[in-house]
Scaffold this motif. Structure first.
Motif, PDB file in Angstrom:
ATOM      1  N   UNK A  38     -57.536  15.490  -4.654  1.00  0.00           N
ATOM      2  CA  UNK A  38     -57.825  16.719  -5.386  1.00  0.00           C
ATOM      3  C   UNK A  38     -59.045  17.417  -4.781  1.00  0.00           C
ATOM      4  N   UNK A  39     -60.057  16.655  -4.439  1.00  0.00           N
ATOM      5  CA  UNK A  39     -61.262  17.226  -3.830  1.00  0.00           C
ATOM      6  C   UNK A  39     -60.948  17.858  -2.472  1.00  0.00           C
ATOM      7  N   UNK A  40     -60.152  17.180  -1.673  1.00  0.00           N
ATOM      8  CA  UNK A  40     -59.773  17.729  -0.365  1.00  0.00           C
ATOM      9  C   UNK A  40     -58.971  19.017  -0.511  1.00  0.00           C
ATOM     10  N   UNK A  41     -58.085  19.046  -1.480  1.00  0.00           N
ATOM     11  CA  UNK A  41     -57.279  20.239  -1.709  1.00  0.00           C
ATOM     12  C   UNK A  41     -58.156  21.421  -2.115  1.00  0.00           C
ATOM     13  N   UNK A  42     -59.095  21.174  -3.008  1.00  0.00           N
ATOM     14  CA  UNK A  42     -59.998  22.249  -3.430  1.00  0.00           C
ATOM     15  C   UNK A  42     -60.878  22.711  -2.279  1.00  0.00           C
ATOM     16  N   UNK A  43     -61.321  21.784  -1.464  1.00  0.00           N
ATOM     17  CA  UNK A  43     -62.147  22.144  -0.314  1.00  0.00           C
ATOM     18  C   UNK A  43     -61.378  23.026   0.655  1.00  0.00           C
ATOM     19  N   UNK A  44     -60.136  22.684   0.930  1.00  0.00           N
ATOM     20  CA  UNK A  44     -59.297  23.500   1.820  1.00  0.00           C
ATOM     21  C   UNK A  44     -59.060  24.881   1.231  1.00  0.00           C
ATOM     22  N   UNK A  45     -58.827  24.939  -0.075  1.00  0.00           N
ATOM     23  CA  UNK A  45     -58.590  26.223  -0.736  1.00  0.00           C
ATOM     24  C   UNK A  45     -59.848  27.092  -0.671  1.00  0.00           C
ATOM     25  N   UNK A  46     -61.013  26.487  -0.878  1.00  0.00           N
ATOM     26  CA  UNK A  46     -62.264  27.232  -0.807  1.00  0.00           C
ATOM     27  C   UNK A  46     -62.507  27.748   0.605  1.00  0.00           C
ATOM     28  N   UNK A  47     -62.208  26.932   1.612  1.00  0.00           N
ATOM     29  CA  UNK A  47     -62.375  27.369   2.993  1.00  0.00           C
ATOM     30  C   UNK A  47     -61.472  28.538   3.335  1.00  0.00           C
ATOM     31  N   UNK A  48     -60.241  28.479   2.879  1.00  0.00           N
ATOM     32  CA  UNK A  48     -59.298  29.572   3.132  1.00  0.00           C
ATOM     33  C   UNK A  48     -59.754  30.854   2.451  1.00  0.00           C
ATOM     34  N   UNK A  49     -60.202  30.735   1.214  1.00  0.00           N
ATOM     35  CA  UNK A  49     -60.684  31.904   0.485  1.00  0.00           C
ATOM     36  C   UNK A  49     -61.898  32.513   1.179  1.00  0.00           C
ATOM     37  N   UNK A  50     -62.788  31.672   1.641  1.00  0.00           N
ATOM     38  CA  UNK A  50     -63.989  32.147   2.333  1.00  0.00           C
ATOM     39  C   UNK A  50     -63.616  32.887   3.617  1.00  0.00           C
ATOM     40  N   UNK A  51     -62.682  32.349   4.375  1.00  0.00           N
ATOM     41  CA  UNK A  51     -62.250  33.010   5.612  1.00  0.00           C
ATOM     42  C   UNK A  51     -61.593  34.356   5.320  1.00  0.00           C
ATOM     43  N   UNK A  52     -60.783  34.411   4.273  1.00  0.00           N
ATOM     44  CA  UNK A  52     -60.135  35.676   3.904  1.00  0.00           C
ATOM     45  C   UNK A  52     -61.167  36.725   3.505  1.00  0.00           C
ATOM     46  N   UNK A  53     -62.168  36.303   2.721  1.00  0.00           N
ATOM     47  CA  UNK A  53     -63.199  37.247   2.304  1.00  0.00           C
ATOM     48  C   UNK A  53     -64.006  37.753   3.497  1.00  0.00           C
ATOM     49  N   UNK A  54     -64.310  36.879   4.443  1.00  0.00           N
ATOM     50  CA  UNK A  54     -65.050  37.293   5.636  1.00  0.00           C
ATOM     51  C   UNK A  54     -64.234  38.298   6.452  1.00  0.00           C
ATOM     52  N   UNK A  55     -62.937  38.070   6.567  1.00  0.00           N
ATOM     53  CA  UNK A  55     -62.079  39.001   7.313  1.00  0.00           C
ATOM     54  C   UNK A  55     -62.020  40.360   6.621  1.00  0.00           C
ATOM     55  N   UNK A  56     -61.930  40.361   5.296  1.00  0.00           N
ATOM     56  CA  UNK A  56     -61.902  41.638   4.565  1.00  0.00           C
ATOM     57  C   UNK A  56     -63.209  42.411   4.754  1.00  0.00           C
ATOM     58  N   UNK A  57     -64.341  41.695   4.677  1.00  0.00           N
ATOM     59  CA  UNK A  57     -65.628  42.364   4.864  1.00  0.00           C
ATOM     60  C   UNK A  57     -65.739  42.958   6.260  1.00  0.00           C
ATOM     61  N   UNK A  58     -65.270  42.217   7.252  1.00  0.00           N
ATOM     62  CA  UNK A  58     -65.330  42.711   8.630  1.00  0.00           C
ATOM     63  C   UNK A  58     -64.477  43.961   8.787  1.00  0.00           C
TER      64      UNK A  58
END
Length: 80
Positions: A38-58
């Protein structure tokens, strides 16, 4: 009548203990593995969300940094 009340109270007491007892896993290592997954899944989801937000800001930065487009249409000369 009294026996019915005792039977009902016993059934209710057993009914509420059932779900709580069902939540306890007999194998602690399986519980640890489930929590790790469960922790690994949440970590992966958080990483994906962070990358998406960075791409949108760029993308927003690149759009706002572009010079404004020249006005379109005919610009009339004022008459004297």
């Amino acid at each position: 009548m009294r026996l019915a009340h005792v039977t009902l109270a016993t059934a209710l007491a057993l009914g509420t203990a059932g779900p709580a007892a069902a939540q306890v896993l007999s194998n602690p290592s399986s519980t640890n593995q489930a929590l790790t997954n469960q922790s690994n899944s949440r970590s992966n989801q958080l990483g994906t969300t962070s990358q998406n937000n960075a791409a949108r800001m760029e993308m927003q930065r690149s759009q706002s940094a572009q010079p404004p487009a020249p006005p379109s249409g005919v610009v009339g000369v004022p008459r004297r």
